[in-house]
Design a protein around this motif. Structure first.
Motif, mmCIF file in Angstrom:
data_model
loop_
_atom_site.group_PDB
_atom_site.id
_atom_site.type_symbol
_atom_site.label_atom_id
_atom_site.label_comp_id
_atom_site.label_asym_id
_atom_site.label_seq_id
_atom_site.Cartn_x
_atom_site.Cartn_y
_atom_site.Cartn_z
ATOM 1 N N SER A 397 -16.678 -15.852 24.115
ATOM 2 C CA SER A 397 -17.455 -14.685 24.534
ATOM 3 C C SER A 397 -16.565 -13.525 24.940
ATOM 4 C CB SER A 397 -18.362 -15.055 25.718
ATOM 5 O OG SER A 397 -19.428 -15.873 25.304
ATOM 6 N N VAL A 398 -15.343 -13.828 25.355
ATOM 7 C CA VAL A 398 -14.444 -12.838 25.945
ATOM 8 C C VAL A 398 -13.234 -12.524 25.067
ATOM 9 C CG1 VAL A 398 -12.830 -12.486 27.885
ATOM 10 C CG2 VAL A 398 -15.108 -13.424 28.308
ATOM 11 N N SER A 399 -12.741 -13.500 24.325
ATOM 12 C CA SER A 399 -11.388 -13.432 23.762
ATOM 13 C C SER A 399 -11.174 -12.322 22.738
ATOM 14 C CB SER A 399 -11.008 -14.779 23.146
ATOM 15 O OG SER A 399 -11.914 -15.136 22.106
ATOM 16 N N LEU A 400 -12.158 -12.026 21.881
ATOM 17 C CA LEU A 400 -11.953 -10.988 20.869
ATOM 18 C C LEU A 400 -11.863 -9.610 21.516
ATOM 19 C CD1 LEU A 400 -11.605 -10.024 18.020
ATOM 20 C CD2 LEU A 400 -14.077 -10.198 17.669
ATOM 21 N N LYS A 401 -12.754 -9.319 22.452
ATOM 22 C CA LYS A 401 -12.668 -8.031 23.154
ATOM 23 C C LYS A 401 -11.332 -7.923 23.894
ATOM 24 C CE LYS A 401 -13.628 -4.142 25.182
ATOM 25 N NZ LYS A 401 -14.830 -3.945 26.008
ATOM 26 N N LYS A 402 -10.907 -9.008 24.521
ATOM 27 C CA LYS A 402 -9.634 -9.000 25.256
ATOM 28 C C LYS A 402 -8.464 -8.768 24.305
ATOM 29 C CE LYS A 402 -7.691 -12.696 27.164
ATOM 30 N NZ LYS A 402 -7.422 -13.856 28.044
ATOM 31 N N THR A 403 -8.534 -9.314 23.103
ATOM 32 C CA THR A 403 -7.492 -9.094 22.101
ATOM 33 C C THR A 403 -7.400 -7.620 21.728
ATOM 34 O OG1 THR A 403 -7.647 -11.327 21.184
ATOM 35 C CG2 THR A 403 -6.772 -9.615 19.736
ATOM 36 N N LEU A 404 -8.531 -6.962 21.598
ATOM 37 C CA LEU A 404 -8.537 -5.545 21.231
ATOM 38 C C LEU A 404 -8.044 -4.651 22.361
ATOM 39 C CD1 LEU A 404 -11.922 -5.406 19.292
ATOM 40 C CD2 LEU A 404 -9.607 -5.456 18.333
ATOM 41 N N VAL A 405 -8.081 -5.150 23.587
ATOM 42 C CA VAL A 405 -7.570 -4.389 24.728
ATOM 43 C C VAL A 405 -6.059 -4.540 24.853
ATOM 44 C CG1 VAL A 405 -7.580 -4.214 27.256
ATOM 45 C CG2 VAL A 405 -9.732 -4.471 26.016
ATOM 46 N N GLY A 406 -5.575 -5.781 24.779
ATOM 47 C CA GLY A 406 -4.159 -6.033 25.038
ATOM 48 C C GLY A 406 -3.325 -6.395 23.832
ATOM 49 N N PHE A 407 -3.969 -6.678 22.685
ATOM 50 C CA PHE A 407 -3.274 -7.044 21.435
ATOM 51 C C PHE A 407 -2.387 -8.276 21.628
ATOM 52 C CE2 PHE A 407 -3.958 -2.410 21.412
ATOM 53 C CZ PHE A 407 -4.901 -2.349 20.397
ATOM 54 N N THR A 408 -2.944 -9.261 22.369
ATOM 55 C CA THR A 408 -2.216 -10.514 22.602
ATOM 56 C C THR A 408 -3.120 -11.686 22.219
ATOM 57 O OG1 THR A 408 -2.960 -10.499 24.916
ATOM 58 C CG2 THR A 408 -0.794 -9.539 24.451
ATOM 59 N N PRO A 409 -3.334 -11.933 20.922
ATOM 60 C CA PRO A 409 -4.355 -12.888 20.457
ATOM 61 C C PRO A 409 -4.011 -14.332 20.779
ATOM 62 C CG PRO A 409 -3.005 -12.144 18.623
ATOM 63 C CD PRO A 409 -2.608 -11.314 19.806
ATOM 64 N N ILE A 410 -5.061 -15.128 21.010
ATOM 65 C CA ILE A 410 -4.870 -16.558 21.273
ATOM 66 C C ILE A 410 -5.726 -17.443 20.381
ATOM 67 C CG2 ILE A 410 -4.096 -16.329 23.664
ATOM 68 C CD1 ILE A 410 -7.041 -16.936 24.499
ATOM 69 N N ARG A 411 -6.740 -16.873 19.704
ATOM 70 C CA ARG A 411 -7.669 -17.682 18.924
ATOM 71 C C ARG A 411 -7.622 -17.316 17.440
ATOM 72 N NH1 ARG A 411 -11.448 -20.870 21.191
ATOM 73 N NH2 ARG A 411 -11.788 -20.779 23.472
ATOM 74 N N LEU A 412 -7.584 -18.348 16.599
ATOM 75 C CA LEU A 412 -7.583 -18.142 15.157
ATOM 76 C C LEU A 412 -8.893 -17.523 14.696
ATOM 77 C CD1 LEU A 412 -6.001 -18.522 12.539
ATOM 78 C CD2 LEU A 412 -6.992 -20.813 12.351
ATOM 79 N N SER A 413 -10.004 -17.914 15.311
ATOM 80 C CA SER A 413 -11.295 -17.355 14.907
ATOM 81 C C SER A 413 -11.347 -15.850 15.134
ATOM 82 C CB SER A 413 -12.432 -18.039 15.679
ATOM 83 O OG SER A 413 -12.262 -17.894 17.077
ATOM 84 N N ASP A 414 -10.706 -15.355 16.193
ATOM 85 C CA ASP A 414 -10.637 -13.912 16.420
ATOM 86 C C ASP A 414 -9.795 -13.244 15.350
ATOM 87 O OD1 ASP A 414 -12.169 -14.154 18.711
ATOM 88 O OD2 ASP A 414 -10.439 -14.281 20.047
ATOM 89 N N LEU A 415 -8.659 -13.837 15.039
ATOM 90 C CA LEU A 415 -7.738 -13.245 14.063
ATOM 91 C C LEU A 415 -8.363 -13.169 12.678
ATOM 92 C CD1 LEU A 415 -4.509 -15.041 15.267
ATOM 93 C CD2 LEU A 415 -4.867 -12.562 15.259
ATOM 94 N N GLU A 416 -9.187 -14.132 12.348
ATOM 95 C CA GLU A 416 -9.779 -14.181 11.006
ATOM 96 C C GLU A 416 -11.084 -13.400 10.925
ATOM 97 O OE1 GLU A 416 -10.039 -18.372 10.276
ATOM 98 O OE2 GLU A 416 -8.002 -18.455 9.432
#
Length: 543
Positions: A397-416
Motif C-alpha cells: 500500500s505504501v512502497s510504490l509511493k515511497k519509491t517515487l519520493v526517495g528513489f530507493t526501491p525495495i519491491r520487484l512488483s513496484d519496479l515492474e
C-alpha cells in the motif's frame, strides 16, 4: 486518532500496485492488529535521507491515524545510527524499539546473539502479527539481510546503489567526440575500464577545461578526513578494482574488504594470512582514488559525502565513477543546468567501470540496503508495535509511493509496474538498473565482517593518511591490514562461542599466497587500453 482509511489511500498512498479495495483490506489489517497497542508511543531511528524524511514526517502520522500507535521516528547520521544500536547492545538499555540500519552490519548481527531475527518475528504467536500480504519473495534485497545459512536478520526498507554517472549531452557532442577520438584513439562513450575513465577525466578537465565560459571537471569525489571517507572506500571501491574473488554477493573465499573466510570463519585480512587488504590490487585501487583527485575540483579533498553530492547539480562535472543513486531526487529538479527544457535529465547512469584486476563473476559495486533491525532487549509489546510500523512502511500500500519520493526501491512488483515504466525516462537509467540482474551484482558489505561498528571506522583513519601523504598507499594498507588482523585476533578470543567466529590463519610468506589461484592476486603489470561502449550497449551488461 483518525482511522479514515479511504482518505489516506486516495490522498497520500497513490500510486500503488494494489487496487483501492486491496489497499483498504491491507490497511484494515493494521488497524485491527494494533488494537492491543493503541496509545503506546514507540521510538525508532534511521539515517537522514529523503526516504526516511518522508517516513518520519508523513507515514508515521498515517500509521498513528490508522492504529493509535504514536511513532517518534528520529533522523540522524549513518554513523550515529550505528553508535546508537551498539550502545543498546552494550548497555542493555532499550534506547529505541527498532532501528533502520545498513545491512552492512549483517556479519555483526548474525554473530552478536543480540538480534530478534525477522525469521523469529514472522512466526511470533503463530504469525499473528505478520502482514498476510508482506510477500517476502517480492523484496529485491533479502539476500543481503540473511546470513550464510538463510536466517533473515533484517527487513529491507530502502535501497540505493553506487553507479557511474555522466553528462550524456556532453558525451554525445559531436565536437567533443571527434576531439576525443583524435587524441585517445577510441570513441568517447561509457567507460568499461578504469583506463577509459581516467582518459575521459583528463580530457574534460585538461583538454576541454571550460564550456560556455564555465570551468568544468572530468571527475568528482570527496576525501575529507571524516567517517564518510571510510564509507567511500569500504563501500566496495576495492571490489571495482578487482581485489576480491569471484562469487556473489561478496567474493569467496576473499571478499571486497580483503578478508579471507574459511567455512564462514574470518581468517585474516593481510596477504600474509591469505587476505588481500594490502595486496597489489588494493594498492592499485587506492593509488587511483588519490591520483584521480587531480581531475576533480580543488575543494574535493576537503568535502564529505553529503557536501560532494551537491556538486553534480551545478553542471560543472562530466562524470563520477562512484555516485549514490539516493541523490536522484536532487538531480532531476526543474531549472537545474543538468535538466533540459522538457524536464528530462542531461545525465545518465550506467555500470561502473572496473579495474585491471577485476574478473567476470565478481561483484561490480556497492548497494546500500537500509533495513529494519530489532534487538532482543526491547520489551515484547514495544517490539511488536515497532514490527507493525516497519511492515506498514514496506507494505504494498505504501512502497510504490515511497519509491517515487526517495528513489530507493525495495519491491520487484513496484519496479515492474507501469508507473515505473512511465517514470523511467526521467531517472536517467535508474529503473533499467533495478530491473536488471545488476541489482544482485551490486551488493552491500557481507557476513565476513564480524564487527562492522568498530571495523568500519578503521577505513577513514588509514585512508586519510594516504590522501594527505603521511603514508604511501602500500604503507597505509600494510598498517591497515595489520590493524584488522589484530582486531580479528581479539574477536577470536572474545567470540569463542559465537557462530562463525574468526579463526585466524597462521602467517605465511606473502609470495606463497600470491602464487595461489584467486585472491590475493600478484601484481599486474599489463598496460591496459581504454575501452568504451555506447550507452545502449553498456546497459546490456546489466542483463
Amino acid at each position: 486518532m483518525n482511522s479514515n482509511i479511504p482518505d489516506w489511500i486516495t490522498q497520500e498512498l497513490q500510486p500503488s500496485t494494489l487496487s483501492l479495495s486491496q489497499q483498504q483490506q491491507e490497511l484494515q489489517w493494521f488497524k485491527s492488529q494494533a488494537v492491543p497497542f493503541a496509545g503506546l508511543t514507540i521510538r525508532v531511528v534511521s539515517e537522514h535521507i529523503d526516504t526516511h524524511v518522508y517516513e518520519s514526517e508523513v507515514l508515521a502520522k498515517a500509521f498513528y491515524d490508522l492504529t493509535g500507535i504514536h511513532v517518534i521516528h528520529e533522523l540522524t547520521g549513518e554513523d550515529d545510527v550505528i553508535k546508537k544500536i551498539s550502545a543498546q547492545m552494550v548497555t542493555g538499555l532499550n534506547l529505541y524499539d527498532a532501528y533502520i540500519n545498513d545491512s552492512d552490519l549483517i556479519g555483526s548481527h548474525s554473530r552478536s546473539g543480540a538480534i530478534t531475527t525477522i525469521s523469529e518475528l514472522l512466526t511470533f504467536e503463530f504469525g499473528q502479527y505478520t502482514l498476510p500480504t508482506l510477500d517476502l519473495n517480492d523484496f529485491i534485497g533479502l539476500q543481503f539481510t540473511s546470513d550464510p545459512f538463510g536466517v533473515i536478520y533484517q527487513l529491507p526498507d530502502q535501497q540505493f546503489a553506487n553507479l557511474y554517472w555522466y553528462r550524456s549531452d556532453w558525451f554525445e557532442n559531436s565536437n567533443f567526440k571527434s576531439q576525443f577520438k583524435l587524441q585517445y584513439g577510441y570513441e568517447l562513450g561509457v567507460p568499461q575500464n578504469w583506463q577509459a575513465y581516467e582518459d575521459i577525466a583528463r580530457f574534460f578537465s585538461e583538454d576541454i577545461n571550460t564550456i560556455d565560459g564555465i570551468r568544468i571537471y572530468g571527475h568528482m569525489d570527496y576525501a575529507a578526513t571524516d567517517p564518510s571517507l571510510g564509507w567511500r572506500i569500504s563501500d566496495a571501491w576495492l571490489s571495482m578494482a578487482g581485489v576480491g574473488d569471484v562469487g556473489l554477493p561478496n567474493g569467496l573465499p576473499v571478499d571486497e574488504w580483503g578478508i579471507r573466510v574459511e567455512h564462514c570463519h574470518p581468517a585474516g585480512a593481510s596477504v600474509a594470512r591469505g587476505g588481500a587488504l594490502n595486496s597489489p590490487a588494493a594498492v592499485y585501487a587506492i593509488e587511483k582514488f588519490v591520483d584521480w583527485l587531480k581531475y576533480a575540483p580543488d575543494e574535493a579533498k576537503s568535502l564529505t559525502f553529503s557536501e560532494a553530492g551537491k556538486w553534480l547539480a551545478t553542471g560543472k562535472i562530466a562524470q563520477q565513477i562512484f555516485w549514490y543513486s539516493a541523490f536522484v531526487g536532487d538531480l532531476n529538479r526543474p531549472n537545474l543546468p543538468i535538466m533540459d527544457a522538457q524536464g528530462f535529465p542531461k545525465w545518465k547512469v550506467a555500470p561502473s567501470p572496473v579495474g585491471k584486476y577485476w574478473k567476470k563473476g565478481m561483484k561490480s559495486g556497492y548497494q546500500d540496503a537500509g533495513s529494519w533491525t530489532f534487538l532482543k532487549n526491547t520489551p515484547k509489546e514495544r517490539q511488536i508495535a515497532a514490527w507493525l510500523y516497519a511492515q506498514f512502511l514496506v507494505s504494498k500500500s505504501v512502497s510504490l509511493k515511497k519509491t517515487l519520493v526517495g528513489f530507493t526501491p525495495i519491491r520487484l512488483s513496484d519496479l515492474e509496474s507501469n508507473v515505473m515504466s512511465e517514470k523511467a525516462p526521467y531517472l536517467g537509467g535508474l529503473v533499467e538498473f533495478y530491473r536488471s540482474n545488476a541489482r544482485n551484482v551490486w551488493t552491500p558489505t557481507g557476513s565476513n565482517v564480524p564487527d562492522y561498528p568498530n571495523m568500519a571506522g578503521f577505513w577513514w583513519q588509514y585512508v586519510s593518511k594516504i590522501v594527505d601523504g603521511t603514508y604511501s598507499a602500500k604503507q597505509g594498507l600494510d598498517a591497515f591490514a595489520k590493524r584488522v588482523d589484530e582486531h580479528l585476533a581479539q574477536l577470536e578470543q572474545t567470540m569463542v562461542n559465537a557462530k562463525c567466529a574468526p579463526k585466524m590463519n597462521p602467517i605465511k610468506d606473502e609470495a606463497w599466497w600470491l602464487s595461489q589461484p584467486g585472491s590475493p592476486k600478484p601484481i599486474n603489470q599489463q598496460v591496459i587500453k581504454g575501452q568504451t561502449l555506447p550507452y545502449e550497449e553498456a546497459i546490456r551488461v546489466w542483463n
